[in-house]
Design an enzyme around this catalytic site. Sequence first.
Site, PDB file in Angstrom:
ATOM      1  N   GLY A  46       0.631  -1.203   0.087  1.00  0.00           N
ATOM      2  CA  GLY A  46       0.057  -0.192  -0.061  1.00  0.00           C
ATOM      3  C   GLY A  46       0.792   1.233   0.029  1.00  0.00           C
ATOM      4  O   GLY A  46       1.872   1.192   0.458  1.00  0.00           O
ATOM      5  N   GLN A  51       3.522   9.748   1.716  1.00  0.00           N
ATOM      6  CA  GLN A  51       4.779   9.268   1.325  1.00  0.00           C
ATOM      7  C   GLN A  51       5.220   9.518  -0.005  1.00  0.00           C
ATOM      8  O   GLN A  51       6.570   9.451  -0.073  1.00  0.00           O
ATOM      9  CB  GLN A  51       4.339   7.574   1.170  1.00  0.00           C
ATOM     10  N   CYS A  88       6.790  -0.574   6.389  1.00  0.00           N
ATOM     11  CA  CYS A  88       6.601   0.574   5.352  1.00  0.00           C
ATOM     12  C   CYS A  88       7.567   1.240   4.646  1.00  0.00           C
ATOM     13  O   CYS A  88       8.914   1.262   5.095  1.00  0.00           O
ATOM     14  CB  CYS A  88       6.201   1.500   6.588  1.00  0.00           C
ATOM     15  N   LEU A  89       7.349   1.454   3.324  1.00  0.00           N
ATOM     16  CA  LEU A  89       8.088   1.969   2.567  1.00  0.00           C
ATOM     17  C   LEU A  89       9.045   3.282   3.094  1.00  0.00           C
ATOM     18  O   LEU A  89      10.026   3.696   2.607  1.00  0.00           O
ATOM     19  CB  LEU A  89       7.722   2.360   1.193  1.00  0.00           C
ATOM     20  N   HIS A 130      -3.288   0.452   7.862  1.00  0.00           N
ATOM     21  CA  HIS A 130      -2.069   1.386   7.860  1.00  0.00           C
ATOM     22  C   HIS A 130      -1.852   2.395   7.119  1.00  0.00           C
ATOM     23  O   HIS A 130      -1.373   3.225   7.327  1.00  0.00           O
ATOM     24  CB  HIS A 130      -0.977   0.042   7.432  1.00  0.00           C
ATOM     25  N   GLU A 131      -2.706   2.297   5.871  1.00  0.00           N
ATOM     26  CA  GLU A 131      -2.608   3.640   4.827  1.00  0.00           C
ATOM     27  C   GLU A 131      -3.257   4.767   5.372  1.00  0.00           C
ATOM     28  O   GLU A 131      -2.898   5.910   5.048  1.00  0.00           O
ATOM     29  CB  GLU A 131      -2.843   2.991   3.603  1.00  0.00           C
ATOM     30  N   HIS A 134      -1.496   6.831   7.782  1.00  0.00           N
ATOM     31  CA  HIS A 134      -0.763   7.667   7.149  1.00  0.00           C
ATOM     32  C   HIS A 134      -1.310   9.061   7.029  1.00  0.00           C
ATOM     33  O   HIS A 134      -0.769  10.037   7.092  1.00  0.00           O
ATOM     34  CB  HIS A 134      -0.149   7.094   5.825  1.00  0.00           C
TER      35      HIS A 134
HETATM   36 CO    CO Z   1       3.407   2.678   5.340  1.00  0.00          CO
END
Ligand code: CO
Length: 152
Positions: A46, A51, A88-89, A130-131, A134
């Site tokens: 995701g 991000q 997470c990226l 999770h997203e 963010h």
């Molecule tokens: Co993330």
Amino acid sequence: MGVYQIIEEPDEVLRAKALPVNNINAGVIRVLDNMRDTLYAFDGVGLAAPQIGVSKRIIVVDPGDQYIELINPEIIEADGEQVGREGCLSVPNLWGTVKRANRVVVRGLNREAEPVEYEATELLARAFQHEIDHLDGVLFIDKASDLRRGKD
Ligand code: CO
């Protein structure tokens, strides 16, 4: 095709509350297209717009079998519990154990500005939570236990 650079922690855009999208214009469509390209380029599950430095309420997810993009997503139901490892990226090379709802119903808009709703469990439910975190400036490391390098 456009692949963005991923913003990494610490960066204030990751900690800001992202703004709702009021108008799904060509700029928003371009962000969606490039978020999709970026998600696949980095082999993520995701991605949230902060991000890539865009403080707007936009997410894309693909748990492996289904690509979903949502504008202004909201969790309208959450129940059950799942505990699993998460990364997470924007937080490279760190994984942690995070407790999440096992089932969520998420509502938002698609790129045609139509209301859409998804019921999700397990990995997809985890990805949505999770997203959407963010978009509120919350990272998984804020909720994780057993944070360390290494997935398992
Ligand atoms: Co993330």
